[in-house]
Design a protein around this motif. Structure first.
Motif, PDB file in Angstrom:
ATOM      1  N   ASN A  32       1.056  -1.335   0.253  1.00 22.57           N
ATOM      2  CA  ASN A  32       0.146  -0.240  -0.178  1.00 22.57           C
ATOM      3  C   ASN A  32       0.733   1.441  -0.260  1.00 22.57           C
ATOM      4  OD1 ASN A  32      -2.707   1.321  -0.049  1.00 22.57           O
ATOM      5  ND2 ASN A  32      -2.252   1.855   1.959  1.00 22.57           N
ATOM      6  N   VAL A  33       2.525   1.292   0.076  1.00 25.78           N
ATOM      7  CA  VAL A  33       2.983   2.703   0.145  1.00 25.78           C
ATOM      8  C   VAL A  33       2.818   2.760  -1.510  1.00 25.78           C
ATOM      9  CG1 VAL A  33       5.324   3.197   0.132  1.00 25.78           C
ATOM     10  CG2 VAL A  33       4.104   1.837   1.579  1.00 25.78           C
ATOM     11  N   ALA A  34       2.552   3.974  -1.453  1.00 24.34           N
ATOM     12  CA  ALA A  34       2.336   4.964  -2.324  1.00 24.34           C
ATOM     13  C   ALA A  34       3.976   5.330  -3.147  1.00 24.34           C
ATOM     14  CB  ALA A  34       2.880   6.278  -1.775  1.00 24.34           C
ATOM     15  N   THR A  35       3.160   4.757  -5.465  1.00 26.16           N
ATOM     16  CA  THR A  35       4.643   4.427  -5.973  1.00 26.16           C
ATOM     17  C   THR A  35       4.315   5.750  -6.974  1.00 26.16           C
ATOM     18  OG1 THR A  35       3.731   2.747  -6.125  1.00 26.16           O
ATOM     19  CG2 THR A  35       4.932   3.117  -8.291  1.00 26.16           C
ATOM     20  N   GLY A  36       5.776   6.260  -7.246  1.00 19.26           N
ATOM     21  CA  GLY A  36       5.735   7.567  -8.230  1.00 19.26           C
ATOM     22  C   GLY A  36       7.176   7.900  -8.111  1.00 19.26           C
ATOM     23  N   LYS A  37       7.472   9.294  -8.016  1.00 18.73           N
ATOM     24  CA  LYS A  37       8.682  10.102  -8.525  1.00 18.73           C
ATOM     25  C   LYS A  37       8.859   9.944  -7.048  1.00 18.73           C
ATOM     26  CE  LYS A  37      12.063  13.776 -10.898  1.00 18.73           C
ATOM     27  NZ  LYS A  37      11.867  14.643 -11.787  1.00 18.73           N
ATOM     28  N   PRO A  38      10.154   9.737  -6.788  1.00 18.05           N
ATOM     29  CA  PRO A  38      10.410  10.237  -5.228  1.00 18.05           C
ATOM     30  C   PRO A  38      10.697  11.786  -4.547  1.00 18.05           C
ATOM     31  CG  PRO A  38      11.758   8.807  -6.035  1.00 18.05           C
ATOM     32  CD  PRO A  38      10.610   8.626  -7.065  1.00 18.05           C
ATOM     33  N   ASP A  39      10.802  12.392  -4.224  1.00 16.26           N
ATOM     34  CA  ASP A  39      11.221  13.514  -3.694  1.00 16.26           C
ATOM     35  C   ASP A  39      12.595  12.912  -2.996  1.00 16.26           C
ATOM     36  OD1 ASP A  39       9.197  15.042  -4.006  1.00 16.26           O
ATOM     37  OD2 ASP A  39       8.655  14.554  -1.440  1.00 16.26           O
ATOM     38  N   ASN A  40      13.142  14.740  -2.704  1.00 20.53           N
ATOM     39  CA  ASN A  40      15.204  13.972  -2.766  1.00 20.53           C
ATOM     40  C   ASN A  40      15.255  14.103  -1.768  1.00 20.53           C
ATOM     41  OD1 ASN A  40      15.576  15.195  -5.296  1.00 20.53           O
ATOM     42  ND2 ASN A  40      16.182  17.514  -4.940  1.00 20.53           N
ATOM     43  N   LEU A  41      16.401  13.862  -0.719  1.00 14.44           N
ATOM     44  CA  LEU A  41      16.351  13.060   0.044  1.00 14.44           C
ATOM     45  C   LEU A  41      16.579  13.833   1.642  1.00 14.44           C
ATOM     46  CD1 LEU A  41      19.218   9.839   0.375  1.00 14.44           C
ATOM     47  CD2 LEU A  41      17.376   9.916   0.776  1.00 14.44           C
ATOM     48  N   ASP A  42      16.175  13.793   2.202  1.00  9.92           N
ATOM     49  CA  ASP A  42      16.466  14.980   3.272  1.00  9.92           C
ATOM     50  C   ASP A  42      17.546  14.184   3.923  1.00  9.92           C
ATOM     51  OD1 ASP A  42      15.752  16.366   5.146  1.00  9.92           O
ATOM     52  OD2 ASP A  42      13.409  16.007   5.870  1.00  9.92           O
ATOM     53  N   PRO A  43      18.232  14.890   3.935  1.00 11.57           N
ATOM     54  CA  PRO A  43      19.262  14.952   5.404  1.00 11.57           C
ATOM     55  C   PRO A  43      19.117  15.310   6.777  1.00 11.57           C
ATOM     56  CG  PRO A  43      19.758  17.070   4.420  1.00 11.57           C
ATOM     57  CD  PRO A  43      18.578  16.352   3.183  1.00 11.57           C
ATOM     58  N   HIS A  44      17.999  15.868   7.418  1.00 18.22           N
ATOM     59  CA  HIS A  44      17.770  15.807   7.896  1.00 18.22           C
ATOM     60  C   HIS A  44      17.383  14.988   8.941  1.00 18.22           C
ATOM     61  CE1 HIS A  44      20.094  19.922   7.776  1.00 18.22           C
ATOM     62  NE2 HIS A  44      18.739  20.100   7.154  1.00 18.22           N
ATOM     63  N   GLU A  45      16.422  13.520   7.987  1.00 20.86           N
ATOM     64  CA  GLU A  45      15.659  12.568   7.973  1.00 20.86           C
ATOM     65  C   GLU A  45      16.052  11.747   9.169  1.00 20.86           C
ATOM     66  OE1 GLU A  45      12.571  10.414   6.014  1.00 20.86           O
ATOM     67  OE2 GLU A  45      14.560   9.626   5.650  1.00 20.86           O
ATOM     68  N   PRO A  46      17.327  11.685   9.223  1.00 21.26           N
ATOM     69  CA  PRO A  46      18.226  10.786   9.819  1.00 21.26           C
ATOM     70  C   PRO A  46      18.398  11.005  11.451  1.00 21.26           C
ATOM     71  CG  PRO A  46      19.271  10.348   7.914  1.00 21.26           C
ATOM     72  CD  PRO A  46      18.282  11.774   8.086  1.00 21.26           C
ATOM     73  N   LEU A  47      18.485  12.510  11.900  1.00 21.17           N
ATOM     74  CA  LEU A  47      18.612  13.279  13.033  1.00 21.17           C
ATOM     75  C   LEU A  47      16.755  13.164  13.479  1.00 21.17           C
ATOM     76  CD1 LEU A  47      19.870  14.899  15.283  1.00 21.17           C
ATOM     77  CD2 LEU A  47      19.670  16.684  13.756  1.00 21.17           C
ATOM     78  N   ARG A  48      15.674  13.098  12.988  1.00 18.89           N
ATOM     79  CA  ARG A  48      15.216  13.395  13.305  1.00 18.89           C
ATOM     80  C   ARG A  48      14.085  12.017  14.074  1.00 18.89           C
ATOM     81  NH1 ARG A  48      13.952  15.626   8.303  1.00 18.89           N
ATOM     82  NH2 ARG A  48      12.166  14.764   7.962  1.00 18.89           N
ATOM     83  N   VAL A  49      13.897  10.952  12.417  1.00 17.88           N
ATOM     84  CA  VAL A  49      14.436  10.082  13.400  1.00 17.88           C
ATOM     85  C   VAL A  49      14.819  10.156  14.781  1.00 17.88           C
ATOM     86  CG1 VAL A  49      14.655   7.227  12.846  1.00 17.88           C
ATOM     87  CG2 VAL A  49      13.626   8.906  11.148  1.00 17.88           C
ATOM     88  N   ALA A  50      16.340  10.175  14.721  1.00 14.91           N
ATOM     89  CA  ALA A  50      16.678   9.350  16.035  1.00 14.91           C
ATOM     90  C   ALA A  50      16.037  10.282  17.180  1.00 14.91           C
ATOM     91  CB  ALA A  50      18.075  10.434  15.979  1.00 14.91           C
ATOM     92  N   ILE A  51      15.621  11.528  17.177  1.00 11.04           N
ATOM     93  CA  ILE A  51      14.869  12.689  17.925  1.00 11.04           C
ATOM     94  C   ILE A  51      13.579  12.340  18.673  1.00 11.04           C
ATOM     95  CG2 ILE A  51      13.567  14.734  19.135  1.00 11.04           C
ATOM     96  CD1 ILE A  51      15.935  16.235  16.981  1.00 11.04           C
ATOM     97  N   ALA A  52      12.766  11.645  17.404  1.00 13.80           N
ATOM     98  CA  ALA A  52      11.236  10.815  17.527  1.00 13.80           C
ATOM     99  C   ALA A  52      11.277   9.718  19.057  1.00 13.80           C
ATOM    100  CB  ALA A  52      10.413  10.591  17.025  1.00 13.80           C
ATOM    101  N   ILE A  53      12.754   8.691  18.313  1.00 14.30           N
ATOM    102  CA  ILE A  53      12.449   7.412  19.504  1.00 14.30           C
ATOM    103  C   ILE A  53      13.459   8.221  20.749  1.00 14.30           C
ATOM    104  CG2 ILE A  53      14.823   5.943  20.052  1.00 14.30           C
ATOM    105  CD1 ILE A  53      14.708   5.405  16.188  1.00 14.30           C
ATOM    106  N   GLY A  54      14.163   9.046  21.172  1.00 14.60           N
ATOM    107  CA  GLY A  54      14.180   9.353  22.409  1.00 14.60           C
ATOM    108  C   GLY A  54      13.064   9.967  23.317  1.00 14.60           C
TER     109      GLY A  54
END
Length: 316
Positions: free
Chosen positions: A89-111
Motif C-alpha cells: 500500500n506504500v505510494a508509488t511514483g517519483k520520489p522527492d530528494n533525500l532529506d539530509p535531516h531525516e536521520p536526526l529527526r528519527v533519532a529525536i523521535a525515538i528519544g
C-alpha cells in the motif's frame, strides 16, 4: 511527509486495473479501530516531526495496538516508492530528494518515545546510486548517538543492482538486519515483479557472511496462492542463507486494486508452519494471521538473544 491518501494518487499504475473483490475477514483476523490517547499522541509526534511510518503507509492492522504502546516503525528515504508491488500500500511514483535531516529527526523521535528497540524501514529507492544504504547508516549513527541503549532493527529493500550496499550497512551494523522475501519464488512475477528472489537471498547471506554477529531476519506472507511445499522450500532457502528469524503472516489486500487474497490461512495452519520452521533450525519463528515484520519486535529481539545464548551454551 505522508504520501497521498487517495488510492488513485498513491497507486497510479493500478488505477486502470479492474477491482478485485475484498474478501470478508474471518473472526480471527479482525482488529478494532485505534482509539487510545497514546495512539493519537504518537500520531501527533510523527506529524509534528514530518516523519513517515510504515504502520500508516502500509495500512498495518496492528497500528492501534503498537501505537498505544508508543511503538512505531519508522519509514525513511521518503514516503514514495520507485516500485509497484502488487501487495503493498506504500505510494508509488517519483520520489522527492533525500532529506539530509531525516536521520536526526528519527533519532529525536525515538528519544521522545523512549524506545528500547526500534525498527527502521524504507521505501525502495532504485533512483539512488546506493539504493539508500548510506541513509540507513546515517540513521543508525544518529540513533546510537542519542539513544545508545536502544537496540536497532532495520528492514531494508533488496538494493538490486547496487554494488557495495550490503558492505556499507554491515560496516555500521544494526542489531538485526531484516529483508523480507515476501512470497514464494513462483509468485514473484505477479506479486513482486521488480525484485529477484535469489537476489534477496544473496543479500541476507552476504550480511551474515560479513558479520556473523548480526541477527538476520526475513518474512513472508501467506494466502496469496502458495502451497505448503513452496513455503517449506523458502524455509530451506533461508536456512541455507543462515537466517536466524522467520516471520509468517496473512496477506490482506489494501485496496481492490491490489492482488486479491487467495484464501485466509487458519490459525492451526500457522501453528503447523511455526513447527516446520522450528524443526528446520530457525532461532526464532513468529507465525500467526496478524504477524508482521515489526510486530512485537522488541520482545522478539530479547527472545532471539536468549535463543542464541542457549544454542552457544549447548555447543560448549
Amino acid at each position: 511527509m505522508s504520501a497521498p491518501t487517495d488510492p488513485k494518487l498513491r497507486h497510479p499504475e493500478k488505477a486502470k486495473r479492474p477491482d478485485n473483490p475484498i474478501a470478508r475477514k474471518p473472526d480471527w483476523i479482525r482488529v478494532k479501530a485505534p482509539t487510545s490517547k497514546e495512539y493519537f499522541e504518537t500520531k501527533e509526534l510523527m506529524r509534528g516531526m514530518s516523519l513517515s511510518t510504515v504502520c500508516e503507509e502500509a495500512a498495518c492492522p496492528n497500528i492501534g495496538e503498537c501505537w498505544a504502546k508508543k511503538h512505531a516503525t519508522f519509514m525513511i528515504l521518503g514516503a514514495t516508492c520507485t516500485r509497484a508491488c502488487a501487495f503493498c500500500n506504500v505510494a508509488t511514483g517519483k520520489p522527492d530528494n533525500l532529506d539530509p535531516h531525516e536521520p536526526l529527526r528519527v533519532a529525536i523521535a525515538i528519544g521522545k518515545l523512549g524506545l528500547e528497540h526500534v525498527v527502521v524501514t524504507s521505501v525502495d529507492r532504485d533512483d539512488l546510486d546506493d539504493g539508500g544504504a548510506q541513509h540507513f547508516v546515517e540513521t543508525i549513527q544518529q540513533i546510537r548517538r542519542r539513544s545508545p541503549k536502544t537496540t536497532i532493527e532495520i528492514l531494508t529493500p533488496d538494493f538490486k543492482n547496487k554494488p557495495g550496499a550490503a558492505e556499507t550497512i554491515a560496516a555500521t551494523p544494526p542489531d538485526v538486519f531484516n529483508h523480507n522475501l515476501e512470497t514464494v519464488p513462483r509468485l514473484y512475477p505477479s506479486i513482486r515483479p521488480g525484485a529477484r528472489y535469489f537476489g534477496s537471498l544473496q543479500l541476507l547471506a552476504r550480511i551474515k557472511e560479513i558479520d556473523p554477529a548480526i541477527f538476520t531476519k526475513s518474512g513472508i506472507m501467506v494466502g496469496l496462492g502458495e502451497s505448503k511445499e513452496e513455503v517449506g522450500q523458502v524455509m530451506d532457502d533461508l536456512r541455507a542463507a543462515d537466517v536466524d528469524f522467520l516471520t509468517i503472516g496473512q496477506y490482506l489486500a489494501p485496496t481492490p486494486k491490489h492482488a486479491p487474497v487467495d484464501r485466509f490461512v487458519t490459525p492451526e495452519e500457522f501453528q503447523q508452519y511455526e513447527a516446520m520452521a522450528r524443526a528446520k533450525g530457525f532461532l526464532m519463528v513468529s507465525a500467526s494471521p496478524l504477524t508482521r515484520s515489526s510486530y512485537h519486535a522488541g520482545d522478539d529481539f530479547r527472545r532471539l538473544r536468549e535463543a542464541r545464548a542457549a544454542k552457544l551454551a549447548a555447543a560448549e
